[in-house]
Design an enzyme around this catalytic site. Sequence first.
Site, short mmCIF file in Angstrom:
data_model
loop_
_atom_site.label_atom_id
_atom_site.label_comp_id
_atom_site.label_asym_id
_atom_site.label_seq_id
_atom_site.Cartn_x
_atom_site.Cartn_y
_atom_site.Cartn_z
N GLY A 47 0.85 -0.58 0.26
CA GLY A 47 -0.36 0.05 -0.39
C GLY A 47 0.57 1.36 -0.25
O GLY A 47 2.01 1.23 1.04
N GLN A 52 3.32 9.56 1.31
CA GLN A 52 4.36 9.27 1.31
C GLN A 52 5.35 9.36 -0.10
O GLN A 52 6.38 9.06 -0.34
CB GLN A 52 4.14 7.03 1.53
CG GLN A 52 4.19 6.93 2.41
CD GLN A 52 3.78 5.76 2.31
OE1 GLN A 52 2.45 5.65 1.96
NE2 GLN A 52 4.10 4.84 3.37
N CYS A 91 6.68 -0.44 6.81
CA CYS A 91 6.38 1.07 5.77
C CYS A 91 6.95 1.11 5.51
O CYS A 91 8.19 1.37 5.69
CB CYS A 91 5.58 2.20 6.89
SG CYS A 91 5.29 3.65 5.88
N LEU A 92 6.93 1.74 3.93
CA LEU A 92 7.91 2.44 3.15
C LEU A 92 8.68 3.30 3.09
O LEU A 92 9.56 3.86 2.33
CB LEU A 92 6.84 2.66 1.34
CG LEU A 92 6.88 0.73 1.00
CD1 LEU A 92 6.05 1.27 -0.42
CD2 LEU A 92 7.55 -0.09 0.68
N HIS A 133 -3.77 1.30 8.05
CA HIS A 133 -2.27 1.81 8.50
C HIS A 133 -2.37 3.15 6.95
O HIS A 133 -1.58 4.20 7.36
CB HIS A 133 -1.86 0.42 7.65
CG HIS A 133 0.03 1.23 7.90
ND1 HIS A 133 0.92 0.38 8.54
CD2 HIS A 133 0.64 1.98 6.48
CE1 HIS A 133 1.93 0.98 7.68
NE2 HIS A 133 1.93 1.91 6.88
N GLU A 134 -2.69 2.70 6.06
CA GLU A 134 -2.48 4.24 4.85
C GLU A 134 -3.75 5.28 5.12
O GLU A 134 -3.73 6.03 4.74
CB GLU A 134 -3.29 3.32 3.74
CG GLU A 134 -2.23 1.79 2.85
CD GLU A 134 -0.76 1.96 2.67
OE1 GLU A 134 -0.82 3.18 2.94
OE2 GLU A 134 0.16 1.43 3.22
N HIS A 137 -1.62 7.62 7.25
CA HIS A 137 -1.09 8.11 6.21
C HIS A 137 -1.88 9.68 6.02
O HIS A 137 -1.01 10.99 6.13
CB HIS A 137 -0.48 7.97 5.11
CG HIS A 137 1.13 6.69 5.29
ND1 HIS A 137 1.99 7.21 5.72
CD2 HIS A 137 0.96 5.68 5.15
CE1 HIS A 137 2.90 6.26 6.07
NE2 HIS A 137 2.25 4.91 5.81
ZN ZN Z 1 2.94 3.13 5.65
#
Ligand code: ZN
Length: 157
Positions: A47, A52, A91-92, A133-134, A137
């Site tokens: 995701g 991000q 997480c990226l 989670h997304e 953000h």
């Molecule tokens: Zn993340």
Amino acid sequence: MSVLEIHTAGDPVLKTVCDPVARVDKKIRRTLKDMADTLYASHNGIGLAAPQVGILKRLVVIDLQDGSGLLELVNPVITKKEGSQIGTEGCLSVPNFEGDVERATYVEVEYKDGKGQPQFLKADGLLAVCLQHELDHLDGILFTDKAVTIMPKDPDE
Ligand code: ZN
């Protein structure tokens, strides 16, 4: 194909509340496409949220890589949450750590798709966790803000 640069923890862009999208136009569709390209170019990402990649709009792309395909979400809102579970997340934008986070086990989400059509989604399992989670953000929240434990990630994973 445009792979965008992923911003990492410490960058103020990740702590900012994102603006809703007024209209799903060509520019938004292009951004969703670039976000999907970036997700697929990442290592094990499932995701990605717009902040991000430095874009402060309420946009998320998800692909659990299980054959269910790409999910594009514009202005997603969780309208119902049930249950509680603790699971390990990465997480990226936090490449070297993972952590255990408490999440609802079931969520319902209203959003617009990449065509601007209103959609409704019920999710449990990994998809429910990924959505929470997304969507965090989009409000400037990282999993590290919520994690009950944080540990260095195994570099071989
Ligand atoms: Zn993340």
